[in-house]
Motif scaffolding. Structure first.
Motif, PDB file in Angstrom:
ATOM      1  N   ASN A  53      27.854  25.568  69.157  1.00  0.00           N
ATOM      2  CA  ASN A  53      28.173  25.273  67.763  1.00  0.00           C
ATOM      3  C   ASN A  53      29.679  25.115  67.575  1.00  0.00           C
ATOM      4  O   ASN A  53      30.142  24.237  66.847  1.00  0.00           O
ATOM      5  CB  ASN A  53      27.658  26.383  66.839  1.00  0.00           C
ATOM      6  CG  ASN A  53      26.157  26.522  66.866  1.00  0.00           C
ATOM      7  OD1 ASN A  53      25.635  27.435  67.505  1.00  0.00           O
ATOM      8  ND2 ASN A  53      25.446  25.624  66.197  1.00  0.00           N
ATOM      9  N   GLY A  54      30.432  25.951  68.269  1.00  0.00           N
ATOM     10  CA  GLY A  54      31.883  25.872  68.185  1.00  0.00           C
ATOM     11  C   GLY A  54      32.416  24.557  68.704  1.00  0.00           C
ATOM     12  O   GLY A  54      33.366  23.992  68.159  1.00  0.00           O
ATOM     13  N   ALA A  55      31.797  24.046  69.777  1.00  0.00           N
ATOM     14  CA  ALA A  55      32.240  22.772  70.346  1.00  0.00           C
ATOM     15  C   ALA A  55      32.087  21.636  69.346  1.00  0.00           C
ATOM     16  O   ALA A  55      32.937  20.745  69.266  1.00  0.00           O
ATOM     17  CB  ALA A  55      31.436  22.468  71.611  1.00  0.00           C
ATOM     18  N   PHE A  56      31.017  21.668  68.564  1.00  0.00           N
ATOM     19  CA  PHE A  56      30.793  20.612  67.592  1.00  0.00           C
ATOM     20  C   PHE A  56      31.620  20.806  66.328  1.00  0.00           C
ATOM     21  O   PHE A  56      32.060  19.833  65.711  1.00  0.00           O
ATOM     22  CB  PHE A  56      29.303  20.544  67.221  1.00  0.00           C
ATOM     23  CG  PHE A  56      28.484  19.783  68.218  1.00  0.00           C
ATOM     24  CD1 PHE A  56      28.272  18.413  68.081  1.00  0.00           C
ATOM     25  CD2 PHE A  56      27.922  20.422  69.316  1.00  0.00           C
ATOM     26  CE1 PHE A  56      27.526  17.706  69.005  1.00  0.00           C
ATOM     27  CE2 PHE A  56      27.172  19.710  70.243  1.00  0.00           C
ATOM     28  CZ  PHE A  56      26.964  18.351  70.093  1.00  0.00           C
ATOM     29  N   GLU A  57      31.847  22.056  65.946  1.00  0.00           N
ATOM     30  CA  GLU A  57      32.542  22.331  64.691  1.00  0.00           C
ATOM     31  C   GLU A  57      34.048  22.509  64.856  1.00  0.00           C
ATOM     32  O   GLU A  57      34.786  22.540  63.876  1.00  0.00           O
ATOM     33  CB  GLU A  57      31.923  23.554  64.012  1.00  0.00           C
ATOM     34  CG  GLU A  57      30.455  23.339  63.665  1.00  0.00           C
ATOM     35  CD  GLU A  57      29.863  24.471  62.842  1.00  0.00           C
ATOM     36  OE1 GLU A  57      30.630  25.133  62.120  1.00  0.00           O
ATOM     37  OE2 GLU A  57      28.637  24.671  62.916  1.00  0.00           O
ATOM     38  N   GLY A  83      35.042  24.988  71.139  1.00  0.00           N
ATOM     39  CA  GLY A  83      35.761  25.215  69.892  1.00  0.00           C
ATOM     40  C   GLY A  83      37.115  25.880  70.040  1.00  0.00           C
ATOM     41  O   GLY A  83      37.659  26.379  69.060  1.00  0.00           O
ATOM     42  N   ILE A  84      37.664  25.893  71.256  1.00  0.00           N
ATOM     43  CA  ILE A  84      38.976  26.525  71.469  1.00  0.00           C
ATOM     44  C   ILE A  84      40.055  25.478  71.242  1.00  0.00           C
ATOM     45  O   ILE A  84      40.347  24.663  72.121  1.00  0.00           O
ATOM     46  CB  ILE A  84      39.064  27.143  72.877  1.00  0.00           C
ATOM     47  CG1 ILE A  84      37.992  28.228  73.033  1.00  0.00           C
ATOM     48  CG2 ILE A  84      40.448  27.714  73.137  1.00  0.00           C
ATOM     49  CD1 ILE A  84      37.923  28.851  74.404  1.00  0.00           C
ATOM     50  N   ARG A  85      40.664  25.517  70.062  1.00  0.00           N
ATOM     51  CA  ARG A  85      41.613  24.468  69.684  1.00  0.00           C
ATOM     52  C   ARG A  85      42.882  25.028  69.057  1.00  0.00           C
ATOM     53  O   ARG A  85      43.646  24.302  68.424  1.00  0.00           O
ATOM     54  CB  ARG A  85      40.949  23.483  68.733  1.00  0.00           C
ATOM     55  CG  ARG A  85      39.564  23.074  69.271  1.00  0.00           C
ATOM     56  CD  ARG A  85      39.141  21.694  69.025  1.00  0.00           C
ATOM     57  NE  ARG A  85      37.806  21.475  69.599  1.00  0.00           N
ATOM     58  CZ  ARG A  85      36.916  20.661  69.089  1.00  0.00           C
ATOM     59  NH1 ARG A  85      37.204  19.978  67.996  1.00  0.00           N
ATOM     60  NH2 ARG A  85      35.748  20.497  69.680  1.00  0.00           N
ATOM     61  N   SER A  86      43.128  26.333  69.243  1.00  0.00           N
ATOM     62  CA  SER A  86      44.365  26.927  68.737  1.00  0.00           C
ATOM     63  C   SER A  86      44.790  28.068  69.648  1.00  0.00           C
ATOM     64  O   SER A  86      43.960  28.692  70.325  1.00  0.00           O
ATOM     65  CB  SER A  86      44.181  27.450  67.308  1.00  0.00           C
ATOM     66  OG  SER A  86      43.389  28.634  67.305  1.00  0.00           O
ATOM     67  N   LEU A  87      46.096  28.353  69.642  1.00  0.00           N
ATOM     68  CA  LEU A  87      46.612  29.472  70.428  1.00  0.00           C
ATOM     69  C   LEU A  87      46.100  30.792  69.877  1.00  0.00           C
ATOM     70  O   LEU A  87      45.908  31.751  70.625  1.00  0.00           O
ATOM     71  CB  LEU A  87      48.145  29.446  70.426  1.00  0.00           C
ATOM     72  CG  LEU A  87      48.788  28.227  71.113  1.00  0.00           C
ATOM     73  CD1 LEU A  87      50.304  28.285  70.951  1.00  0.00           C
ATOM     74  CD2 LEU A  87      48.413  28.167  72.593  1.00  0.00           C
ATOM     75  N   GLU A  88      45.841  30.830  68.577  1.00  0.00           N
ATOM     76  CA  GLU A  88      45.324  32.052  67.957  1.00  0.00           C
ATOM     77  C   GLU A  88      43.930  32.383  68.487  1.00  0.00           C
ATOM     78  O   GLU A  88      43.601  33.551  68.738  1.00  0.00           O
ATOM     79  CB  GLU A  88      45.294  31.893  66.427  1.00  0.00           C
ATOM     80  CG  GLU A  88      46.646  31.857  65.757  1.00  0.00           C
ATOM     81  CD  GLU A  88      47.366  30.527  65.933  1.00  0.00           C
ATOM     82  OE1 GLU A  88      48.585  30.476  65.697  1.00  0.00           O
ATOM     83  OE2 GLU A  88      46.705  29.520  66.323  1.00  0.00           O
ATOM     84  N   THR A  89      43.108  31.351  68.656  1.00  0.00           N
ATOM     85  CA  THR A  89      41.763  31.562  69.203  1.00  0.00           C
ATOM     86  C   THR A  89      41.840  32.089  70.623  1.00  0.00           C
ATOM     87  O   THR A  89      41.110  33.019  70.998  1.00  0.00           O
ATOM     88  CB  THR A  89      40.966  30.250  69.169  1.00  0.00           C
ATOM     89  OG1 THR A  89      40.791  29.836  67.813  1.00  0.00           O
ATOM     90  CG2 THR A  89      39.603  30.428  69.822  1.00  0.00           C
TER      91      THR A  89
END
Length: 246
Positions: A53-57, A83-89
């Motif tokens: 779900n994270g990959a799509f969202e 869905g990993i698209r930020s350094l915070e994540t």
């Protein structure tokens, strides 16, 4: 040489997809922690988690399940993608006990982000390259780019990436064997250890995996094969251990 069981998370369940299609999901369990326990008890040395779900969202959806697995098995190396698209994540996952974060879509969209992540989290970044007919796919495989997989990989040769997870979409979930020529070509081009994904079906694939160990292939992720019983995870990892120690 590692045989890495995959736990793909969709709507809170453990599933497997056919060629990345969310509508073609087979549910294999409702408890991600229990599924992790199953593979730990079978002798896995690393776990591959995917937040579908994270990959799509474009943002983590199953972070809580990942956290619960990491808390129960603090000594188990875990890699997480989706869905990993930020350094915070990334920071959140690393602080939770995850060993590696896999950057996929963002690696194509913003290569400098990968380099920044490698600098801030040394040794903790894996690039996920999913390809169809050699072209990179993004956003949960919903879109096919005009970038060759090997070209993308070469761009990270000196970035400090720990590994590349290379998935041949046409093989994923299809139980048709690994696309060794493409996987080897990628490893040779970039000089980064490559983890094969997609197509591992039985012990024949495992024996072939070991034969390719010297060509930059560090292991293989397996999903449907171990869930449906065509591959015994424990026997497969034991074979790899014997082969590499011989």
């Amino acid at each position: 040489m590692l045989i890495i069981p995959a736990i793909d998370l969709k709507d809170g369940h453990c599933v497997r997809l056919l060629q990345g299609r969310m509508e073609d999901a087979t549910v294999f369990g409702a408890d991600p922690v229990a599924m992790a326990t199953r593979w730990v008890e079978a002798g896995c040395k690393r776990l591959h988690l995917v937040d579908l779900n994270g990959a799509f969202e474009g943002a983590p959806i199953h972070a809580d399940a990942v956290l619960r697995i990491a808390q129960k098995y603090p000594k188990l190396p875990i890699q997480i993608g989706g869905g990993i698209r930020s350094l915070e994540t990334i920071a959140h996952y690393i602080e939770a006990g995850v060993s590696w974060c896999i950057i996929g879509t963002k690696a194509l969209q913003d290569p400098d982000f990968v380099k920044a992540a490698c600098k801030q989290f040394p040794g903790k970044i894996i690039v996920g390259i999913d390809a169809k007919d050699g072209w990179v796919a993004t956003d949960g495989w919903a879109d096919i780019s005009n970038v060759k997989a090997t070209d993308l990989a070469v761009g990270f040769a000196d970035a400090g990436v720990s590994a590349i997870v290379y998935t041949d979409i046409s093989r994923d979930g299809m139980m048709q064997g690994v696309n060794w020529p493409a996987t080897q070509a990628l490893a040779a081009a970039c000089g980064i250890p490559v983890i094969a994904s997609g197509g591992v079906t039985n012990m024949n694939d495992v024996t072939e995996l070991c034969q390719h160990a010297q060509s930059g292939i560090a292991g293989a992720i397996t999903g449907r094969a171990i869930y449906e019983g065509t591959l015994d995870l424990s026997a497969a990892q034991q074979y790899c251990d014997r082969y590499t120690s011989a």
